[in-house]
Write a protein that holds these residues in place. Sequence first.
Motif, PDB file in Angstrom:
ATOM      1  N   THR A  14      40.668  50.231  42.993  1.00 39.43           N
ATOM      2  CA  THR A  14      41.670  50.275  41.921  1.00 39.43           C
ATOM      3  C   THR A  14      41.089  50.746  40.600  1.00 39.43           C
ATOM      4  OG1 THR A  14      41.304  47.940  41.375  1.00 39.43           O
ATOM      5  CG2 THR A  14      43.084  48.455  42.938  1.00 39.43           C
ATOM      6  N   HIS A  15      39.844  50.313  40.272  1.00 38.47           N
ATOM      7  CA  HIS A  15      39.247  50.784  39.015  1.00 38.47           C
ATOM      8  C   HIS A  15      37.747  50.547  39.001  1.00 38.47           C
ATOM      9  CE1 HIS A  15      40.051  46.539  38.112  1.00 38.47           C
ATOM     10  NE2 HIS A  15      39.183  46.611  37.114  1.00 38.47           N
ATOM     11  N   ALA A  16      37.096  51.038  37.944  1.00 37.11           N
ATOM     12  CA  ALA A  16      35.637  51.146  37.936  1.00 37.11           C
ATOM     13  C   ALA A  16      34.915  49.917  37.398  1.00 37.11           C
ATOM     14  CB  ALA A  16      35.224  52.384  37.138  1.00 37.11           C
ATOM     15  N   LEU A  41      32.864  46.525  37.836  1.00 32.12           N
ATOM     16  CA  LEU A  41      31.985  46.157  38.950  1.00 32.12           C
ATOM     17  C   LEU A  41      32.594  45.099  39.856  1.00 32.12           C
ATOM     18  CD1 LEU A  41      28.560  46.096  37.103  1.00 32.12           C
ATOM     19  CD2 LEU A  41      29.294  47.730  38.864  1.00 32.12           C
ATOM     20  N   ASP A  42      33.473  44.252  39.305  1.00 29.35           N
ATOM     21  CA  ASP A  42      34.072  43.234  40.176  1.00 29.35           C
ATOM     22  C   ASP A  42      35.102  43.852  41.128  1.00 29.35           C
ATOM     23  OD1 ASP A  42      35.671  43.544  37.799  1.00 29.35           O
ATOM     24  OD2 ASP A  42      36.815  41.766  38.371  1.00 29.35           O
ATOM     25  N   HIS A  43      35.275  45.190  41.057  1.00 30.47           N
ATOM     26  CA  HIS A  43      36.177  45.880  41.991  1.00 30.47           C
ATOM     27  C   HIS A  43      35.482  47.000  42.767  1.00 30.47           C
ATOM     28  CE1 HIS A  43      39.854  43.889  40.419  1.00 30.47           C
ATOM     29  NE2 HIS A  43      39.033  43.705  39.405  1.00 30.47           N
ATOM     30  N   CYS A  44      34.347  47.501  42.238  1.00 33.03           N
ATOM     31  CA  CYS A  44      33.691  48.631  42.922  1.00 33.03           C
ATOM     32  C   CYS A  44      32.206  48.403  43.184  1.00 33.03           C
ATOM     33  CB  CYS A  44      33.873  49.919  42.110  1.00 33.03           C
ATOM     34  SG  CYS A  44      32.871  49.953  40.603  1.00 33.03           S
ATOM     35  N   GLY A  48      46.346  45.350  41.334  1.00 33.22           N
ATOM     36  CA  GLY A  48      45.001  45.571  40.797  1.00 33.22           C
ATOM     37  C   GLY A  48      44.877  44.747  39.527  1.00 33.22           C
ATOM     38  N   ASP A  49      43.993  45.151  38.609  1.00 36.14           N
ATOM     39  CA  ASP A  49      43.972  44.515  37.289  1.00 36.14           C
ATOM     40  C   ASP A  49      45.008  45.261  36.464  1.00 36.14           C
ATOM     41  OD1 ASP A  49      41.968  42.950  38.203  1.00 36.14           O
ATOM     42  OD2 ASP A  49      40.432  43.624  36.794  1.00 36.14           O
ATOM     43  N   ILE A  50      45.947  44.514  35.881  1.00 36.58           N
ATOM     44  CA  ILE A  50      47.084  45.198  35.248  1.00 36.58           C
ATOM     45  C   ILE A  50      47.303  44.694  33.832  1.00 36.58           C
ATOM     46  CG2 ILE A  50      48.813  43.584  36.176  1.00 36.58           C
ATOM     47  CD1 ILE A  50      50.622  46.104  36.615  1.00 36.58           C
ATOM     48  N   ILE A  73      46.322  36.418  43.220  1.00 32.53           N
ATOM     49  CA  ILE A  73      44.883  36.676  43.364  1.00 32.53           C
ATOM     50  C   ILE A  73      44.233  36.784  41.987  1.00 32.53           C
ATOM     51  CG2 ILE A  73      44.979  37.907  45.566  1.00 32.53           C
ATOM     52  CD1 ILE A  73      44.970  40.496  43.613  1.00 32.53           C
ATOM     53  N   HIS A  74      42.899  36.997  41.948  1.00 32.20           N
ATOM     54  CA  HIS A  74      42.176  37.362  40.729  1.00 32.20           C
ATOM     55  C   HIS A  74      42.517  36.420  39.578  1.00 32.20           C
ATOM     56  CE1 HIS A  74      40.433  39.944  37.585  1.00 32.20           C
ATOM     57  NE2 HIS A  74      39.911  40.697  38.526  1.00 32.20           N
ATOM     58  N   GLY A  75      42.250  35.108  39.783  1.00 34.15           N
ATOM     59  CA  GLY A  75      42.476  34.125  38.730  1.00 34.15           C
ATOM     60  C   GLY A  75      41.887  32.808  39.184  1.00 34.15           C
TER      61      GLY A  75
HETATM   62 ZN   LIG Z   1      38.891  42.451  37.728  1.00 33.37          ZN
END
Ligand SMILES: [Zn+2]
Length: 651
Positions: free
Chosen positions: A285-287, A289-292, A387-389, A618-620
């Motif tokens: 989803t994006h660059a 580090l917690d995603h890639c 993703g992160d929004i 998610i992500h929380g």
């Molecule tokens: Zn994130």
Amino acid sequence: EAEKRASEDAHVRELESELERLKQDNERLSFGARAARERASALAEEVEVLTGERTDTSGLVRKAEERAASALDLRGQLDERIENLQRRGAQLEKALDSERSAYSKAAERVEELHEELGRVVEERDKIRNALQDARFTDRGFGELLVRAIKNEVATLPTSLESTAQAARLMEFMGKVLQAHADLRSPGEQTSEEDPDDKDPSPASQMRKTDGAGSATLPRVGGYARPRPTLSFRALGGAGEVGGSSHLLDFGKTRILVDAGIKPDGRGPVTPDFGGLDGLDAAVITHAHLDHCGALPLLVRDRPKMPIYCTPPSAKLIVSALNDHAAMGGGLPGGAPIHEVRKRLVPVPFGKPLDVGGTKVTLTESGHILGAASVLLSSGPATVFHTGDICMEDHFSIPSARLPEVRDIDLLIMEATLADQKPQPFSESIRTMVDVINDTTLERGGAVLIPTYALGQAQEIILGIKHYGREYGLDRDVFIYVDGSVVTTSERLYAEQLGYMKPYLQHSDPREIFFSENIRAVANDDGARERILSNPCAIIASPVTMQGGASAFYRRRLEKSSENAVILPSNAASYYGTHRAEGEEEQWRVERVSFAAHCTQDELLGITEKLKPRQIILIHGSRRRISDLAFRLAPDHKIHTPTVGETVRTVL
Ligand SMILES: [Zn+2]
Ligand SMILES: [Zn+2]
């Protein structure tokens, strides 16, 4: 005769002189008497005055005595009042004490209730999951249904005499039956299934029973509707922030969304990709580090699998991985970064991809440059992964654009700031300007702003560049930019003008971030020492201040009280975690909110717009997720999986 006369004359003279003497005596005496009278009257007057004075004095004495008496009286009253007040004080103290203990008990109770709520929500989700796997023909289904009913109506009444309770029970059962109507399947189908099947996932059953690879349940007797199934597994980034990696298994297609690490080193650093077979593709989803960050590990064992991301992300991901490796964060055993780069497939926003029959579209998520949400369509069903929004207006990029799809079947939504009220970026910039002015002009010190090199840094720089003056930033203050922020801003952001806000698209790329007063620092400690010889502000990465440029400035500035550090959101959570016992900082510490994630109202707004039937949060943190789940529960079917858990749904 003559003798006789002579003696008579002498006698007369004697008498006359005697008379004269007497007269004189008389005169003297009367004078004395007058003087005595005068003296007497003077004395009388004096006596009168003295008497008067004496009267006055006794009056005064009396008054003084009266006053003394009333003073004593007053003193008595005051003593009494003081005593009263002391008593009252003691009572209040006591009352306060009991209030305090009541309060702490209440706080404990709230804590307990929160935990209990968490357990109840968990139990409910478990039952829901189990119900979804269960068939009406399953033996355990009845038992599950009873447990669900108990869970919902608190107790199961021995007799349903209370009509209200009976009505509620009937209504609930109706809902359950309705919600699970999709799962009806005929008995003979069940008996054909392999009894040793360890995986009760409808998806895996579909693979076995449906040779054509269609993700629909068999249509028998008009009961089953052709709906695809999805099993969602969180390898990381569920019930926590960090290490995001989610498997979306549609049965015929398996797609991994994100492959992140936990940069803060809490818990296992990378997700466990070990059991992941038959992946068709990954989407990043994006660059961040917690995603890639775990891409080198994912790529190593899957040399053919494509990895989709947006064109800006493809550049930013490679840069983020290189920076991380340069700081000593490389993953041992992972594929080299140039291998990862070759496998990234850039896909523009809004252009649908076909991944094994599932349509995948990336949409703008407004989080950082290139950040995407993922819209997936499988047959008639749609799934949206946020993703992160961020819905808030940035200085650099447009805010999120939600897809024009109504009635999403499943929304997978981040909950980083699920309990936060909105705090506009502009307010944070205003606070930064105040601290910078105060520190540089009033105290002659320097300000450090540690930040992520990617996204947050560019927002802060543009915020100060375009709004600093408006908020009163002094004309003579220099803002320096240091660390990988410099290359990220100069090369990567400036290369991607088309993805930035329209007002920046016609700028000279070299002037987007830097100006007369905002300057990049050369990458050596001599240059850093030189800028510190004057009051200034420094924006530097990494956010943790545990290496690189920001660590240099932290070491130089933290020991003096005239300096300051401004911690934007995430920096605040890292701050102090690496400090040794007894080590004391002297600088002023200010915290500002600067997170590109949706706040509570914005998250609720997303659910209102997309109207999803089911939501996976998610992500929380677990607390924030259960808080949001509680708010959403009345209108949606909510899942709150933790890492390693699988959610199986019929879409
Ligand atoms: Zn994130
Ligand atoms: Zn992010």
